[in-house]
Design a protein around this motif. Structure first.
Motif, PDB file in Angstrom:
ATOM      1  N   LEU A  44      32.728  74.053  71.732  1.00 12.83           N
ATOM      2  CA  LEU A  44      32.681  72.901  72.634  1.00 12.83           C
ATOM      3  C   LEU A  44      33.622  71.834  72.088  1.00 12.83           C
ATOM      4  N   HIS A  45      34.395  71.230  72.969  1.00 12.48           N
ATOM      5  CA  HIS A  45      35.271  70.120  72.588  1.00 12.48           C
ATOM      6  C   HIS A  45      34.870  68.905  73.420  1.00 12.48           C
ATOM      7  N   GLY A  46      34.642  67.793  72.748  1.00 15.10           N
ATOM      8  CA  GLY A  46      34.282  66.588  73.473  1.00 15.10           C
ATOM      9  C   GLY A  46      33.916  65.464  72.533  1.00 15.10           C
ATOM     10  N   ASP A  50      30.171  62.929  75.393  1.00 14.01           N
ATOM     11  CA  ASP A  50      30.302  64.157  76.192  1.00 14.01           C
ATOM     12  C   ASP A  50      29.258  65.184  75.773  1.00 14.01           C
ATOM     13  N   LEU A  51      29.127  65.366  74.473  1.00 18.79           N
ATOM     14  CA  LEU A  51      28.205  66.368  73.961  1.00 18.79           C
ATOM     15  C   LEU A  51      26.762  66.017  74.299  1.00 18.79           C
ATOM     16  N   SER A  59      22.303  74.206  75.090  1.00 14.66           N
ATOM     17  CA  SER A  59      21.096  75.037  75.138  1.00 14.66           C
ATOM     18  C   SER A  59      21.396  76.412  75.726  1.00 14.66           C
ATOM     19  N   ILE A  60      22.229  76.474  76.727  1.00 12.20           N
ATOM     20  CA  ILE A  60      22.609  77.757  77.335  1.00 12.20           C
ATOM     21  C   ILE A  60      23.412  78.579  76.337  1.00 12.20           C
ATOM     22  N   LEU A  61      24.364  77.952  75.668  1.00 14.92           N
ATOM     23  CA  LEU A  61      25.240  78.676  74.749  1.00 14.92           C
ATOM     24  C   LEU A  61      24.511  79.169  73.507  1.00 14.92           C
ATOM     25  N   GLU A  62      23.409  78.511  73.132  1.00 13.42           N
ATOM     26  CA  GLU A  62      22.604  78.991  72.001  1.00 13.42           C
ATOM     27  C   GLU A  62      22.100  80.406  72.237  1.00 13.42           C
ATOM     28  N   VAL A  70      31.686  72.764  67.280  1.00 17.48           N
ATOM     29  CA  VAL A  70      32.011  71.532  67.998  1.00 17.48           C
ATOM     30  C   VAL A  70      33.329  71.010  67.460  1.00 17.48           C
ATOM     31  N   ASN A  71      34.266  70.769  68.367  1.00 17.38           N
ATOM     32  CA  ASN A  71      35.569  70.181  68.042  1.00 17.38           C
ATOM     33  C   ASN A  71      36.268  70.900  66.888  1.00 17.38           C
TER      34      ASN A  71
END
Length: 147
Positions: A44-46, A50-51, A59-62, A70-71
């Motif tokens: 995830l980038h943000g 954003d996060l 939660s879905i990606l877990e 992250v980043n």
């Protein structure tokens, strides 16, 4: 959207690869994430805001990947206790373990209990005097001591 018409673009690729899926809404992005197959990593980038705003996506990606970033970008793996290199099928055939790191040993062992065995019939690693001085869990405590 191309992603829905060509499901193969959502399959995991071993090696450098990038797939960009442009979504028109947060709901559409969540739906795309829900339809991903198992992955080794998800990035995830943000910004922190954003996060926080997209925490449902996390939660879905877990449930879709063994390692979340992250980043950053997924790096090589290291043999250490915090390494997780596995994920839901098809990223791995057994998502309960990792293929790299100290927890990987769990893929190759099967517990066996020896009840009421005389010491002469036990493997040497289970002898009370611990002649090999290996780490063992005794009464919930990790020790190399004899007991």
């Amino acid at each position: 959207m191309t992603f829905w018409r060509h499901h193969e673009v959502g399959e995991e690729v071993f090696g450098p690869s990038t797939v960009v899926v442009r979504c028109g809404s947060r709901q559409e992005m969540d739906d795309v994430a829900r339809h991903l197959e198992g992955q080794l990593t998800a990035t995830l980038h943000g910004t922190p805001a954003d996060l926080e705003a997209y925490s449902a996506l996390i939660s879905i990606l877990e449930h879709k990947a063994g390692r979340l970033l992250v980043n950053g970008f997924p790096t090589g793996v290291e043999v250490c206790s915090s390494m997780q290199h596995g994920g839901p099928y098809p990223a791995t055939t057994d998502s309960r373990s990792t293929s790299v790191g100290t927890a990987a040993i769990q893929r190759f062992v099967r517990p066996v209990a020896y009840q009421n065995f005389p010491p002469s019939l036990l493997p040497i690693e289970l002898h009370d005097d611990n002649p090999r001085r290996i780490w063992r869990l005794v009464d919930g405590q990790l020790t190399k001591d004899a007991w």
